[in-house]
Design an enzyme around this catalytic site. Structure first.
Site, PDB file in Angstrom:
ATOM      1  N   ILE A 222     -11.094   6.891  -6.293  1.00  0.00           N
ATOM      2  CA  ILE A 222     -12.449   7.363  -5.635  1.00  0.00           C
ATOM      3  C   ILE A 222     -12.196   8.889  -5.401  1.00  0.00           C
ATOM      4  CG2 ILE A 222     -13.576   7.182  -3.479  1.00  0.00           C
ATOM      5  CD1 ILE A 222     -13.134   4.168  -3.539  1.00  0.00           C
ATOM      6  N   GLU A 241      -3.024  18.265   0.211  1.00  0.00           N
ATOM      7  CA  GLU A 241      -1.450  17.477   0.095  1.00  0.00           C
ATOM      8  C   GLU A 241      -1.055  17.621  -1.283  1.00  0.00           C
ATOM      9  OE1 GLU A 241      -0.799  13.921   2.794  1.00  0.00           O
ATOM     10  OE2 GLU A 241       0.068  13.115   1.021  1.00  0.00           O
ATOM     11  N   LEU A 316      -7.283   0.439   2.957  1.00  0.00           N
ATOM     12  CA  LEU A 316      -7.391  -1.132   2.403  1.00  0.00           C
ATOM     13  C   LEU A 316      -8.238  -1.710   3.153  1.00  0.00           C
ATOM     14  CD1 LEU A 316      -3.299  -0.856   2.186  1.00  0.00           C
ATOM     15  CD2 LEU A 316      -5.041  -1.280   0.173  1.00  0.00           C
ATOM     16  N   GLY A 339      -0.418  11.780   4.509  1.00  0.00           N
ATOM     17  CA  GLY A 339      -1.146  12.831   5.245  1.00  0.00           C
ATOM     18  C   GLY A 339      -2.562  12.518   5.571  1.00  0.00           C
TER      19      GLY A 339
HETATM   20  N1  COA Z   1      -6.746  -7.042   1.082  1.00  0.00           N
HETATM   21  C1  COA Z   1      -6.024  -7.635   0.192  1.00  0.00           C
HETATM   22  N2  COA Z   1      -5.824  -6.942  -0.767  1.00  0.00           N
HETATM   23  C2  COA Z   1      -6.399  -5.696  -1.174  1.00  0.00           C
HETATM   24  C3  COA Z   1      -7.096  -5.252  -0.162  1.00  0.00           C
HETATM   25  C4  COA Z   1      -7.360  -5.957   1.235  1.00  0.00           C
HETATM   26  N3  COA Z   1      -8.232  -5.495   2.174  1.00  0.00           N
HETATM   27  N4  COA Z   1      -7.573  -3.897  -0.238  1.00  0.00           N
HETATM   28  C5  COA Z   1      -7.161  -3.359  -1.553  1.00  0.00           C
HETATM   29  N5  COA Z   1      -6.092  -4.705  -1.816  1.00  0.00           N
HETATM   30  C6  COA Z   1      -5.594  -4.676  -3.318  1.00  0.00           C
HETATM   31  C7  COA Z   1      -6.430  -4.271  -4.280  1.00  0.00           C
HETATM   32  O1  COA Z   1      -6.958  -5.605  -4.918  1.00  0.00           O
HETATM   33  C8  COA Z   1      -5.350  -4.048  -5.359  1.00  0.00           C
HETATM   34  O2  COA Z   1      -4.701  -5.103  -5.905  1.00  0.00           O
HETATM   35  P1  COA Z   1      -4.127  -4.982  -7.303  1.00  0.00           P
HETATM   36  O3  COA Z   1      -3.291  -4.031  -7.518  1.00  0.00           O
HETATM   37  O4  COA Z   1      -3.410  -6.543  -7.681  1.00  0.00           O
HETATM   38  O5  COA Z   1      -5.554  -4.992  -8.180  1.00  0.00           O
HETATM   39  C9  COA Z   1      -4.347  -3.280  -4.463  1.00  0.00           C
HETATM   40  O6  COA Z   1      -4.573  -3.831  -3.237  1.00  0.00           O
HETATM   41  C10 COA Z   1      -4.737  -1.759  -4.335  1.00  0.00           C
HETATM   42  O7  COA Z   1      -5.689  -1.570  -4.082  1.00  0.00           O
HETATM   43  P2  COA Z   1      -6.754  -0.182  -4.377  1.00  0.00           P
HETATM   44  O8  COA Z   1      -8.113  -0.158  -3.753  1.00  0.00           O
HETATM   45  O9  COA Z   1      -6.790   0.043  -5.859  1.00  0.00           O
HETATM   46  O10 COA Z   1      -5.795   0.873  -3.990  1.00  0.00           O
HETATM   47  P3  COA Z   1      -5.618   2.455  -4.269  1.00  0.00           P
HETATM   48  O11 COA Z   1      -4.776   2.625  -5.379  1.00  0.00           O
HETATM   49  O12 COA Z   1      -7.036   3.190  -4.387  1.00  0.00           O
HETATM   50  O13 COA Z   1      -4.788   2.994  -2.990  1.00  0.00           O
HETATM   51  C11 COA Z   1      -4.408   3.113  -0.822  1.00  0.00           C
HETATM   52  C12 COA Z   1      -5.342   2.780  -1.613  1.00  0.00           C
HETATM   53  C13 COA Z   1      -4.999   3.069   0.548  1.00  0.00           C
HETATM   54  C14 COA Z   1      -3.297   2.260  -0.651  1.00  0.00           C
HETATM   55  C15 COA Z   1      -3.772   4.638  -0.928  1.00  0.00           C
HETATM   56  O14 COA Z   1      -5.033   5.742  -0.950  1.00  0.00           O
HETATM   57  C16 COA Z   1      -2.920   5.075   0.238  1.00  0.00           C
HETATM   58  O15 COA Z   1      -1.653   4.799  -0.068  1.00  0.00           O
HETATM   59  N6  COA Z   1      -3.146   5.749   1.114  1.00  0.00           N
HETATM   60  C17 COA Z   1      -2.745   6.095   2.478  1.00  0.00           C
HETATM   61  C18 COA Z   1      -2.129   7.582   2.220  1.00  0.00           C
HETATM   62  C19 COA Z   1      -3.098   8.612   2.243  1.00  0.00           C
HETATM   63  O16 COA Z   1      -4.374   8.415   2.401  1.00  0.00           O
HETATM   64  N7  COA Z   1      -2.710   9.660   1.775  1.00  0.00           N
HETATM   65  C20 COA Z   1      -3.597  10.782   1.559  1.00  0.00           C
HETATM   66  C21 COA Z   1      -3.150  12.031   0.947  1.00  0.00           C
HETATM   67  S1  COA Z   1      -2.638  11.864  -0.640  1.00  0.00           S
END
Ligand code: COA
Length: 435
Positions: A222, A241, A316, A339
């Site tokens: 995204i 970051e 999530l 971050g």
């Molecule tokens: N319940 C259950 N499973 C969920 C879920 C929920 N609410 N939301 C997502 N998932 C699952 C997805 O289906 C996916 O599973 P899969 O790998 O089996 O397909 C997995 O969790 C990852 O979801 P996805 O939406 O693809 O995550 P992403 O790779 O876009 O990462 C975060 C999202 C939130 C984990 C990531 O952005 C993060 O770690 N953020 C925290 C740190 C941050 O924001 N830093 C900012 C500066 S870099």
């Protein structure tokens, strides 16, 4: 030259370098590409040979396997792992309670190093020594400067293929206990798949971003889709970051030139990079890129000194009051806080700033709504409801800041997946939110 003499004295094989780690050491490494692959392998070999005892290692977004995570029970007496941000390599053992997790917000980590953590050994990857005897820590600012100050022993791997960043922490050969030489290509981040949902979300956010905005884009498809949708903008700035490929593309196409920044005008500022080989080549010897320490870059006050800061991060799940979980699925750690909160806060304080938390409305093939009445029990709150600003799904944008519980619930339900709206409405009514 004296440096060359030191170089010859301190150069060893990876096995010899790892052999210097005393038993019962607290070992630390930094984020992603700062991790020294060959020293990790040598540490694993010492564990396999049972020649390392009672050590602990703290790691951050692991790229290379360590036995304390892959076989934690077998090697418990040799090496125990603690993660400060889980990756696919550490998630399982942390989830099983065999490896540990330390909650933190990224900009505060250097303070944790200064005030709370005992650092016996810091292991890190670096680029080749310059003519003054310094190794640049390549594409990572992060916490390394603090580790270098605090560690009793600095062990490095010098990778011929680590880019040289003009503004990144450096370590002098005289401060290093020993190093090994390596020559391997840095891992690259798989290209994100921009599907219909991420593109729609990217466009919804991009149309709200003004020319001259200063960007932080998080990790994932995204934030990348937002980057791709900004190519027609002008005078964007980058203070982020993680430096991503989409940002480098914005610079190369002329949309980002850092000309409107109040601090570091003309420069791209980040605290680490992880992406493609093309990006690593872009950073190499580039005077317009600075990889600075995270307690400076991610400090919300530093962030807020630029105007029109726009931060885009993923989540999530979110509850109807606006509490954002981006780090765990229930009580199972999935990633970390990183971050996210640093930038939500920095954007909040920046004149004209705004922050977006963006995610697809559902997970697991439309079976789970990511907008929920309550967070899943055990979920960690990454961004609190008092600071959350805008929330985006493929169904629209909900502005939460300044809005009441009832208004938030209504707006969040309006951007939930249609299959879950009735259920969410029913729960919101039960909770007394449909005033
Ligand atoms: N319940 C259950 N499973 C969920 C879920 C929920 N609410 N939301 C997502 N998932 C699952 C997805 O289906 C996916 O599973 P899969 O790998 O089996 O397909 C997995 O969790 C990852 O979801 P996805 O939406 O693809 O995550 P992403 O790779 O876009 O990462 C975060 C999202 C939130 C984990 C990531 O952005 C993060 O770690 N953020 C925290 C740190 C941050 O924001 N830093 C900012 C500066 S870099």
């Amino acid at each position: 030259m004296q440096f060359q003499r030191l170089y010859e004295e301190k150069r060893m094989s990876a096995a010899e370098v790892a052999a210097l780690i005393p038993d019962a050491s607290q070992i630390y490494s930094d984020i992603f590409l700062a991790q020294p692959k060959t020293l990790y392998e040598a540490i694993n070999n010492r564990c396999l040979a049972d020649s390392m005892r009672s050590c602990k290692i703290t790691t951050f977004l692991d790229l290379y396997p360590l036995v304390c995570y892959t076989e934690p029970i077998r090697f418990a007496k040799n090496l125990q792992g603690t993660s400060v941000f889980c990756s696919g390599l550490t998630r399982k053992s942390v989830g099983q309670g065999i490896a540990d997790y330390c909650p933190n917000t990224y900009w505060d980590q250097p303070a944790l190093i200064r005030e709370y953590w005992d650092i016996d050994v810091f292991v890190v990857s670096a680029s080749p020594m310059d003519s003054h005897g310094y190794f640049s820590l390549g594409v990572t600012g992060s916490c390394s400067a603090e580790y270098l100050k605090k560690a009793k022993m600095i062990l490095i791997e010098v990778n011929q293929q680590m880019p040289y960043c003009a503004e990144a922490p450096k370590v002098h050969i005289s401060e290093v206990r020993a190093f090994c030489e390596a020559d391997y290509a840095l891992p690259v981040l798989p290209e994100p798949k921009l599907d219909m949902i991420s593109t729609t979300i990217g466009n919804l956010i991009a149309e709200r971003i003004p020319d001259g905005a200063c960007l932080q884009l998080g990790i994932g498809s995204i934030p990348d889709a937002v980057g791709m949708a900004l190519k027609s903008k002008k005078h964007l700035g980058i203070h982020t970051e993680m430096l991503t490929d989409s940002m480098v593309q914005l610079i190369e196409c002329g949309a980002a030139d850092n000309s409107c920044k109040s601090i570091h005008q003309g420069k791209t500022v980040a605290t680490f990079a992880y992406g493609s080989k093309r990006m690593y080549d872009y950073i190499d010897h580039n005077p317009s890129v600075a990889m600075l320490p995270v307690d400076y870059v991610n400090n919300p006050y530093t962030i807020s000194r630029n105007e029109r800061v726009v931060s885009v991060n993923a989540a999530l799940e979110i509850d109807l009051s606006g509490q954002v979980c981006a780090e765990s699925i229930g009580n199972h750690m999935f990633s970390g806080s990183g971050g996210q909160l640093d930038y939500v806060r920095g954007a909040l304080m920046s004149p004209g700033g705004m922050s977006f938390i963006a995610f697809p409305s559902t997970a697991k093939g439309n079976t789970i709504s990511k907008i929920k009445p309550f967070l899943t029990p055990g979920a960690g709150v990454t961004t609190g409801r008092n600071e959350v600003d805008m929330v985006v799904t493929e169904y629209g944008v909900a502005k939460l800041r300044g809005r009441s519980f009832a208004q938030r619930a209504k707006d969040l339900i309006s951007i939930a997946h249609p299959d879950f709206r009735d259920e969410l409405m029913f729960e919101a009514q039960k909770m007394g939110l449909m005033i």
